[in-house]
Every structure is written in C-alpha cells, then in structure tokens.
Design an enzyme around this catalytic site. Structure first.
Site, mmCIF file in Angstrom:
data_model
loop_
_atom_site.group_PDB
_atom_site.id
_atom_site.type_symbol
_atom_site.label_atom_id
_atom_site.label_comp_id
_atom_site.label_asym_id
_atom_site.label_seq_id
_atom_site.Cartn_x
_atom_site.Cartn_y
_atom_site.Cartn_z
ATOM 1 N N ASP A 93 0.849 -1.203 0.000
ATOM 2 C CA ASP A 93 0.000 0.000 0.000
ATOM 3 C C ASP A 93 0.884 1.253 0.000
ATOM 4 O O ASP A 93 0.886 2.026 0.950
ATOM 5 C CB ASP A 93 -0.888 -0.072 1.262
ATOM 6 C CG ASP A 93 -1.950 1.010 1.324
ATOM 7 O OD1 ASP A 93 -2.039 1.815 0.381
ATOM 8 O OD2 ASP A 93 -2.677 1.030 2.335
ATOM 9 N N LYS A 95 0.945 3.947 -2.057
ATOM 10 C CA LYS A 95 0.332 5.243 -2.401
ATOM 11 C C LYS A 95 1.327 6.189 -3.062
ATOM 12 O O LYS A 95 1.578 7.302 -2.592
ATOM 13 C CB LYS A 95 -0.290 5.909 -1.175
ATOM 14 C CG LYS A 95 -1.411 5.116 -0.539
ATOM 15 C CD LYS A 95 -2.140 5.916 0.536
ATOM 16 C CE LYS A 95 -3.265 5.153 1.157
ATOM 17 N NZ LYS A 95 -2.855 4.061 2.034
#
Ligand code: BMP
Length: 262
Positions: A93, A95
C-alpha cells in the site's frame, strides 16, 4: 447485460484479460475469501507472525513495508514463503504520488524494491496520467497490477466527484490498472476490482479520522469486491486467527447475499 457485481468471482476470473486479476479471482474462489488483512505492524517478527496466523483466511495481505523498523530482504523472502504456504497475494500500500520518472525509481529500486515482490501496489493520480505510465514501465513486464485511490475512507477526504470520475476514466484505458481503492463498484466499462479499507464489524472509527463500515454495506449494497481489515483483527487482546475467520465469513456472506439479489 449482467453487471460485474452480479457475477461470481470465478466467472469474472475466467473472463478477465489480466493474468493477475485472473489469479486473484481464482484465489478468492478457492479460499472462499474476499478478505485482505492490513498488516500495519512495526517489526519483522510481528509481520511474519501476523501473516502466518491470518494467511489461511485471506486472499491478499496488505503491507506498509516502510513501517517495519528492521526491514531487510530476508523479510521479503519469508513473506513470499508464507504467501506460497497459505496461498495469498501481496499488496504493498505504497500510495505513490509523484511524477512518472520519480515513481519509476521508487517502485523498482530503493531499499524496498517493491516491484520485485508486491503483486499489487497503488497510487494517487494527482500528478496526472504519467504516474500510471511510469509505474507500468516497471510493473507490467513483471506481471504486476495497479490500484488507483479513487476514494479514501477517512473523514473529510478530498477524493470525490470529478476527481473520482477522472480516476475511473484513467483506469478504464490503462491496462496496468486492475482496480481501485474506494467504497463501491465504479464502472461497468471494464471489470476493475474494488478493494475497500475502513471496514469494521464493531467500531465506528478512530480518533484520527478513520471511518468504518460493515462488509454488508460495502460488498452487498455497494458492490465492492474485497474488504481490507486491520485493527478489527489484531487489536489489543484479540484472537487474531478467530477474528480473521470471522471477517472472512462476514465478507463471504455479504458476497453471497449480493449474488442472491435480483
Ligand atoms: P484499520 O482497519 O486498522 O483502520 O486499517 C486500515 C488500513 O487501510 C491502513 O493500512 C490504511 O493505511 C489503509 N487505508 C485506509 O484506511 N483508508 C484509505 O482510504 C486507504 C487506505 O489504504
């Protein structure tokens, strides 16, 4: 035409053109799981222990690898061994949110070498479509897949309206994109998978803006595909395996209820 959320994961896997999406759907069907655990823990030992405990119940392990204070490549090797043992995929994750050239370097290199081991990663499209192209140059040859953050779960988040629509537009036309982070099914133009964080069976939120919704709201009603659960499973005093099983069962029941709807 039957909407994607009315089809079984198995059928969607068979029809999908992206090998990673095929692999994910087949895994979900095999394990009867649409649960991803968000493994937000600070040490290598904790991460491996958690992955081993929840492994049998999940389709995807979601990591924040930069939280791990004693990270090394042996952690990656051990995580991969657990992914093999328990049959799950890995989603870092990360991002990403920079220009295409920079994210290429961040995704393929640095200390973490994310593209070498994470089946999925995600990005914000704030910089424009070049971010997807940069990540695709690294990830496509390795058979990886990208999720766009079309929405977020936190209070006051700014990913709404036209911004969310732009995410969907970009996702539909970029083959490296396999889905979204968000709260619902976004399009019927292509079978893009939605993964939803901010899931809780008991709590309604935390002190820092997180907001929780139930698997029933997200999967049955909104047509999302995968629930992402963190502290609901490994909070203080929790029996991690039992909680993982509980969320796996709740997520799957919500999916079966969706299929049974007209
Ligand atoms: P928890 O279930 O403990 O609240 O954890 C949620 C996880 O999902 C965290 O890893 C967080 O970074 C992630 N997440 C989120 O909560 N909301 C979003 O919109 C996007 C996320 O990746």
């Amino acid at each position: 035409m039957v909407s994607f959320s009315q089809k079984t994961y198995a059928a969607r896997g068979q029809e999908h053109e992206h090998p990673l999406a095929k692999q994910l759907f087949a895994n979900m069907e095999r394990k009867k799981s649409n649960l991803s655990v968000a493994a937000d823990v600070a040490t290598k030992a904790e991460l491996l222990l958690l992955a081993d405990k929840v492994g049998p119940y999940i389709c995807v392990l979601k990591t924040h690898i930069d939280i791990v204070e004693d990270f090394d490549m042996d952690l990656v090797a051990q995580l991969q061994a657990l992914a093999e043992k328990h049959d799950f995929l890995i989603f870092e994750d990360r991002k990403f949110a920079d220009i295409g050239n920079t994210v290429k370097l961040q995704y393929g290199g640095g200390i973490y070498r994310i593209a070498d081991w994470a089946h999925f990663t995600n990005c914000h499209v704030i910089p424009g479509e070049g971010i997807i192209q940069g990540l695709a140059e690294v990830g496509m040859p390795k058979g990886r897949g990208l999720l766009l953050l079309a929405e977020m779960s936190s209070k006051g988040m700014l990913a709404t309206g036209a911004y969310t629509d732009k995410n969907v537009e970009m996702a539909v036309k970029n083959e490296f994109v396999v889905g979204f982070i968000g709260s619902r099914r976004f399009t019927e133009d292509r079978d893009l998978i939605t993964m939803t964080p901010g899931i809780g069976l008991h709590a309604s939120g935390d002190a820092l803006g997180q907001q929780y919704r139930t698997p029933e709201t997200i999967v049955t009603k909104n047509g999302s595909d995968i629930i992402i659960v963190g502290r609901g499973i490994y909070g203080p005093g929790k029996d991690v395996a039992a909680e993982a099983q509980r969320y796996r069962d709740a997520g799957w029941a919500a999916y079966e209820k969706r299929l049974a709807k007209d």
